[in-house]
Design an enzyme around this catalytic site. Structure first.
Site, PDB file in Angstrom:
ATOM      1  N   ALA A  38      43.451  38.358  43.138  1.00 24.07           N
ATOM      2  CA  ALA A  38      44.638  37.519  42.980  1.00 24.07           C
ATOM      3  C   ALA A  38      45.942  38.270  42.746  1.00 24.07           C
ATOM      4  O   ALA A  38      47.015  37.715  42.978  1.00 24.07           O
ATOM      5  CB  ALA A  38      44.412  36.526  41.834  1.00 24.07           C
ATOM      6  N   HIS A  39      45.877  39.535  42.294  1.00 24.49           N
ATOM      7  CA  HIS A  39      47.123  40.202  41.905  1.00 24.49           C
ATOM      8  C   HIS A  39      47.073  41.695  42.219  1.00 24.49           C
ATOM      9  O   HIS A  39      46.263  42.431  41.648  1.00 24.49           O
ATOM     10  CB  HIS A  39      47.389  40.055  40.402  1.00 24.49           C
ATOM     11  CG  HIS A  39      47.140  38.692  39.848  1.00 24.49           C
ATOM     12  ND1 HIS A  39      48.032  37.653  39.978  1.00 24.49           N
ATOM     13  CD2 HIS A  39      46.081  38.194  39.166  1.00 24.49           C
ATOM     14  CE1 HIS A  39      47.544  36.578  39.386  1.00 24.49           C
ATOM     15  NE2 HIS A  39      46.359  36.872  38.894  1.00 24.49           N
ATOM     16  N   PHE A  40      47.922  42.160  43.126  1.00 24.18           N
ATOM     17  CA  PHE A  40      48.203  43.594  43.307  1.00 24.18           C
ATOM     18  C   PHE A  40      46.958  44.436  43.595  1.00 24.18           C
ATOM     19  O   PHE A  40      46.865  45.582  43.161  1.00 24.18           O
ATOM     20  CB  PHE A  40      48.900  44.172  42.060  1.00 24.18           C
ATOM     21  CG  PHE A  40      49.954  43.291  41.466  1.00 24.18           C
ATOM     22  CD1 PHE A  40      51.129  43.027  42.145  1.00 24.18           C
ATOM     23  CD2 PHE A  40      49.767  42.710  40.220  1.00 24.18           C
ATOM     24  CE1 PHE A  40      52.101  42.205  41.593  1.00 24.18           C
ATOM     25  CE2 PHE A  40      50.734  41.884  39.660  1.00 24.18           C
ATOM     26  CZ  PHE A  40      51.903  41.634  40.352  1.00 24.18           C
TER      27      PHE A  40
ATOM     28  N   GLY B 213      45.675  44.727  39.824  1.00 26.72           N
ATOM     29  CA  GLY B 213      45.789  46.154  40.086  1.00 26.72           C
ATOM     30  C   GLY B 213      44.492  46.853  40.432  1.00 26.72           C
ATOM     31  O   GLY B 213      44.472  48.078  40.577  1.00 26.72           O
TER      32      GLY B 213
END
Length: 260
Positions: free
Chosen positions: A161-163, A180
């Protein structure tokens, strides 16, 4: 070996790629499979340019401007008739035409998608995501903000969902990558990735191979998995850990040297 990672295979056509016992085999055939099986986007859908307005593609292949639709209780209606399809927001960019967009899938603004790619029912490709080609996203899965994915398979409800970076990898059912997380896919010396499981060693035939994450695996923020890492079901990789390469048995908890 598959049962170490997946309780069941997706119900759609991708399951035929898992005929071999080793879980990385589908990565060798994914690109050809997608080009052979996916339809083309409708002729009325612009490609190789950023979309200038929100568009809705029905499962029958009709392209409708989203402003013509009424959205009621999670469903879309055109002149009182319910329509089923995918919503693609202005600013999204499709390179090529070989795509499938499932029912209630959403592609958000400034996502960049290269063919071939399958985006399943109720899945999300979020703002500024990069689908770099040969990607299969099963139903209710998420490719998140500034996440890059190439030559990879997401089982149902898998989320990056993120980076994140997901290269040449398979995410099992209900996997969740912390913000990340990086699934590295290329060794420094660009040699074939070899896998050791117990006393056995396997040639993968792949110079680019990231990770296999079994069902319900979770990674903490900024975790890094080295090329050729196999993580069994229900395992946890703690934040900022560098894990692998090799086989991590199901139910493991991989922590850093400080114990967290």
């Amino acid at each position: 070996m598959l049962e170490e990672f997946f309780s069941e295979l997706p119900e759609d056509g991708i399951s035929e790629l898992f005929k071999e016992k080793v879980p990385w085999a589908p990565l060798r055939f994914l690109k050809d499979f997608l080009f052979d099986t996916l339809p083309e986007l409708p002729k009325g859908f612009p490609v190789d340019v950023p979309l200038r307005e929100d568009l809705f593609i029905t499962l029958e292949g009709e392209v409708i401007t989203a402003k013509e639709l009424e959205y009621v209780n999670g469903e879309y209606f055109l002149k009182g008739e319910r329509v089923v399809g995918a919503l693609v927001k202005a600013g999204a960019y499709f390179s090529g035409r070989r795509f499938y967009l499932g029912a209630s899938a959403v592609v958000e603004p400034f996502a960049f998608l290269k063919e071939p790619a399958y985006i399943g029912d109720f899945s999300e490709v979020r703002h500024s995501a990069y689908i770099r080609g040969s990607v299969y996203v099963s139903k209710k899965a998420v490719v998140g903000h500034t996440t890059e994915v190439k030559n990879s398979i997401f089982f149902p409800e898998a989320k990056a969902a993120h980076f994140a970076y997901v290269g040449d990898s398979i995410l099992g059912r209900n996997v969740n990558l912390g913000a990340g997380t990086k699934l590295a896919n290329l060794k420094f010396y660009k040699r074939e990735v070899l896998i050791k499981v117990g006393e056995s060693s396997y040639k993968t035939g792949l110079k680019k191979f990231g990770a296999i994450l079994g069902d319900n695996v979770q990674t903490g923020c900024n975790a890094v998995l080295q090329p050729g890492t196999l993580v069994g079901r229900n395992s946890v990789i703690f934040p900022a850990v560098v894990a692998g390469p090799g086989f991590i048995p199901q139910g493991s908890k991989i922590k850093n040297k400080r114990g967290f």
